[in-house]
Design a protein around this motif. Structure first.
Motif, PDB file in Angstrom:
ATOM      1  N   UNK A   1     -17.430 -16.777 -10.947  1.00 47.06           N
ATOM      2  CA  UNK A   1     -17.932 -17.022 -12.364  1.00 47.06           C
ATOM      3  C   UNK A   1     -18.680 -16.012 -12.912  1.00 47.06           C
ATOM      4  N   UNK A   2     -18.903 -16.354 -14.409  1.00 47.16           N
ATOM      5  CA  UNK A   2     -19.352 -14.820 -14.438  1.00 47.16           C
ATOM      6  C   UNK A   2     -21.160 -14.170 -14.037  1.00 47.16           C
ATOM      7  N   UNK A   3     -21.901 -14.744 -13.493  1.00 48.17           N
ATOM      8  CA  UNK A   3     -22.737 -14.616 -13.240  1.00 48.17           C
ATOM      9  C   UNK A   3     -22.425 -13.593 -11.661  1.00 48.17           C
ATOM     10  N   UNK A   4     -21.270 -14.500 -11.145  1.00 44.15           N
ATOM     11  CA  UNK A   4     -21.179 -13.753  -8.892  1.00 44.15           C
ATOM     12  C   UNK A   4     -20.710 -11.482  -9.798  1.00 44.15           C
ATOM     13  N   UNK A   5     -20.011 -11.881 -10.779  1.00 45.82           N
ATOM     14  CA  UNK A   5     -19.123 -10.881 -11.330  1.00 45.82           C
ATOM     15  C   UNK A   5     -19.610  -9.944 -11.560  1.00 45.82           C
ATOM     16  N   UNK A   6     -21.157 -10.524 -12.493  1.00 46.43           N
ATOM     17  CA  UNK A   6     -21.855  -9.261 -12.603  1.00 46.43           C
ATOM     18  C   UNK A   6     -23.056  -8.944 -11.803  1.00 46.43           C
ATOM     19  N   UNK A   7     -22.862  -9.860 -10.711  1.00 44.36           N
ATOM     20  CA  UNK A   7     -24.129  -9.224  -9.384  1.00 44.36           C
ATOM     21  C   UNK A   7     -23.245  -8.183  -8.643  1.00 44.36           C
ATOM     22  N   UNK A   8     -22.077  -8.174  -8.195  1.00 45.64           N
ATOM     23  CA  UNK A   8     -20.795  -8.064  -7.238  1.00 45.64           C
ATOM     24  C   UNK A   8     -20.163  -6.971  -7.742  1.00 45.64           C
ATOM     25  N   UNK A   9     -20.918  -6.445  -9.233  1.00 41.96           N
ATOM     26  CA  UNK A   9     -19.936  -5.323  -9.838  1.00 41.96           C
ATOM     27  C   UNK A   9     -20.689  -4.163  -9.150  1.00 41.96           C
ATOM     28  N   UNK A  10     -22.341  -4.751  -8.819  1.00 43.76           N
ATOM     29  CA  UNK A  10     -23.431  -3.114  -8.842  1.00 43.76           C
ATOM     30  C   UNK A  10     -22.757  -3.170  -7.045  1.00 43.76           C
ATOM     31  N   UNK A  11     -22.472  -4.001  -6.087  1.00 42.06           N
ATOM     32  CA  UNK A  11     -22.352  -4.088  -5.111  1.00 42.06           C
ATOM     33  C   UNK A  11     -20.560  -3.054  -4.758  1.00 42.06           C
ATOM     34  N   UNK A  12     -19.629  -3.751  -5.526  1.00 39.72           N
ATOM     35  CA  UNK A  12     -18.078  -3.204  -5.202  1.00 39.72           C
ATOM     36  C   UNK A  12     -16.964  -3.004  -6.200  1.00 39.72           C
ATOM     37  N   UNK A  13     -18.112  -2.974  -7.378  1.00 41.84           N
ATOM     38  CA  UNK A  13     -17.392  -2.434  -8.564  1.00 41.84           C
ATOM     39  C   UNK A  13     -16.517  -2.802  -9.480  1.00 41.84           C
ATOM     40  N   UNK A  14     -16.871  -3.801  -9.199  1.00 40.99           N
ATOM     41  CA  UNK A  14     -16.009  -5.427 -10.283  1.00 40.99           C
ATOM     42  C   UNK A  14     -14.858  -5.945  -9.480  1.00 40.99           C
ATOM     43  N   UNK A  15     -14.137  -6.735 -10.216  1.00 41.49           N
ATOM     44  CA  UNK A  15     -12.590  -7.544  -9.631  1.00 41.49           C
ATOM     45  C   UNK A  15     -12.151  -6.969  -9.045  1.00 41.49           C
ATOM     46  N   UNK A  16     -10.566  -6.684  -8.334  1.00 41.61           N
ATOM     47  CA  UNK A  16     -10.403  -7.877  -7.576  1.00 41.61           C
ATOM     48  C   UNK A  16     -11.396  -7.440  -6.137  1.00 41.61           C
ATOM     49  N   UNK A  17     -12.462  -8.105  -5.393  1.00 40.65           N
ATOM     50  CA  UNK A  17     -13.624  -7.951  -4.299  1.00 40.65           C
ATOM     51  C   UNK A  17     -12.947  -7.665  -3.268  1.00 40.65           C
ATOM     52  N   UNK A  18     -13.718  -6.655  -2.110  1.00 43.67           N
ATOM     53  CA  UNK A  18     -13.015  -6.384  -0.785  1.00 43.67           C
ATOM     54  C   UNK A  18     -12.471  -7.631  -0.158  1.00 43.67           C
ATOM     55  N   UNK A  19     -11.440  -7.812   0.601  1.00 45.49           N
ATOM     56  CA  UNK A  19     -10.545  -8.829   1.250  1.00 45.49           C
ATOM     57  C   UNK A  19     -11.654  -9.512   2.311  1.00 45.49           C
ATOM     58  N   UNK A  20     -11.934  -8.838   3.293  1.00 45.60           N
ATOM     59  CA  UNK A  20     -12.289  -9.431   4.301  1.00 45.60           C
ATOM     60  C   UNK A  20     -13.998  -9.386   4.131  1.00 45.60           C
ATOM     61  N   UNK A  21     -14.475  -8.464   3.515  1.00 40.84           N
ATOM     62  CA  UNK A  21     -16.122  -7.792   3.381  1.00 40.84           C
ATOM     63  C   UNK A  21     -16.308  -9.249   2.928  1.00 40.84           C
ATOM     64  N   UNK A  22     -15.592  -9.805   1.597  1.00 42.77           N
ATOM     65  CA  UNK A  22     -16.312 -10.872   0.648  1.00 42.77           C
ATOM     66  C   UNK A  22     -16.010 -11.795   0.776  1.00 42.77           C
ATOM     67  N   UNK A  23     -14.910 -12.271   0.828  1.00 40.74           N
ATOM     68  CA  UNK A  23     -14.382 -13.636   1.390  1.00 40.74           C
ATOM     69  C   UNK A  23     -13.475 -14.192   2.425  1.00 40.74           C
TER      70      UNK A  23
END
Length: 322
Positions: A1-23
């Motif tokens: 969701x929007x909140x997840x994109x915002x928080x995770x952008x500081x860790x992984x630079x936005x979408x798409x997220x690292x596939x095994x590290x996150x998913x």
């Protein structure tokens, strides 16, 4: 969701997220709780970026390895039509065991749509996945989504939607039968579920005003991911918001509701309905027997006549009271 994109952008630079590290990490965490099924409404069709000395990135190879472990983890694919003149390309050999399903259609009175092109998970993931499903989306002529394809055909064989794959993993049928216009999920001679289809082989969705009111949980991805990190650091599962056992026997759909990821659809419930909720609504309709039913023409005439009589009665009564 929007909140997840915002928080995770500081860790992984936005979408798409690292596939095994996150998913992959979230999948392994949830699998400890023994869910009935985990299904992606996210397409992993292309390889992510890799180093020059790599054939495939570590993120991609690890996600494939994780997917090989769990038979109740299903990945997304899409079928499409290019042209009637287009030569249908064959599916990968692995589709025979992790994608194609046997359907007895000897008593069918409808034809399931057959398509001639596809987008599948990247090759290694495609080979390793325990199961694959379709996430095709359809709209009526006015642009509103009211129905979904429960299954589709490709080169004469049947392939399941996300909803049907979820039901198969949950209910464990031994036989699937297309009888008249119903799809029956059966265990031996016992009917586990009946899925009514229209003349085009599609399921009419009974949308809910809110999923939560009908017992469905909507979790923010970042909330689950933070629980994963805490769990790995040794924090007791008993104090986590979503411990592994939270997912026990559940059907989990991983997808997006953020506007920026463009998976929001127009439905009878409004103009911004997250794509995963369409799959979830279909699954719930079928499991809870909250399906829409077509009214026959004769019943509709009776209903209209009855409605006319009631309206006429109140109109006369209103005039009399005046």
């Amino acid at each position: 969701d929007e909140y997840s994109l915002g928080v995770m952008s500081s860790l992984y630079g936005g979408w798409p997220w690292p596939r095994s590290t996150v998913f992959g990490a979230m999948v392994e965490y949830m699998m400890e709780g023994e869910p009935a099924a985990v299904l992606f409404d996210v397409l992993f069709t292309e390889l992510s970026s890799k180093r020059l000395d790599e054939d495939i990135s570590e993120e991609d190879s690890n996600l494939a390895a994780i997917s090989f472990v769990y038979e109740n983890l299903s990945h997304a694919a899409i079928f499409s039509n290019i042209s009637m003149l287009y030569e249908t390309k064959p599916l990968p050999e692995s589709a025979e065991y992790n994608f194609c399903i046997d359907v007895d259609d000897s008593k069918a009175k409808i034809k399931i749509p057959e398509l001639n092109d596809y987008q599948m998970p990247y090759p290694l993931l495609n080979e390793c996945a325990g199961a694959i499903h379709l996430v095709n989306h359809i709209e009526d002529g006015d642009g509103i989504s009211r129905r979904c394809n429960i299954l589709l055909k490709y080169q004469g064989k049947y392939y399941p939607s996300l909803a049907l794959r979820a039901l198969m993993l949950k209910l464990q049928p031994t036989k699937i039968v297309l009888e008249n216009s119903d799809l029956l999920l059966m265990r031996d001679d016992e009917i586990l579920s009946i899925i009514p289809l229209d003349e085009e082989g599609r399921f009419r969705i009974n949308f809910y005003d809110t999923l939560e009111r009908f017992g469905h949980n909507t979790l923010s991805a970042v909330g689950v991911y933070q629980n994963v990190q805490l769990y790995r650091e040794g924090v007791s599962a008993s104090i986590l918001d979503y411990p592994p056992e939270f997912f026990k026997d559940k059907i989990v759909v991983i997808g997006s509701s953020a506007n920026g990821l463009k998976d929001n659809k127009v439905t009878s419930m409004g103009k911004s309905f997250a794509g995963p909720f369409i799959h979830i609504s279909s699954i719930s309709n079928i499991l809870k027997k909250q399906r829409l039913t077509n009214i026959s023409e004769n019943k509709l005439r009776i209903f209209n006549s009855f409605e006319f009589l009631i309206n006429s009665f109140f109109a006369v009564l209103k005039s009399f009271l005046k």
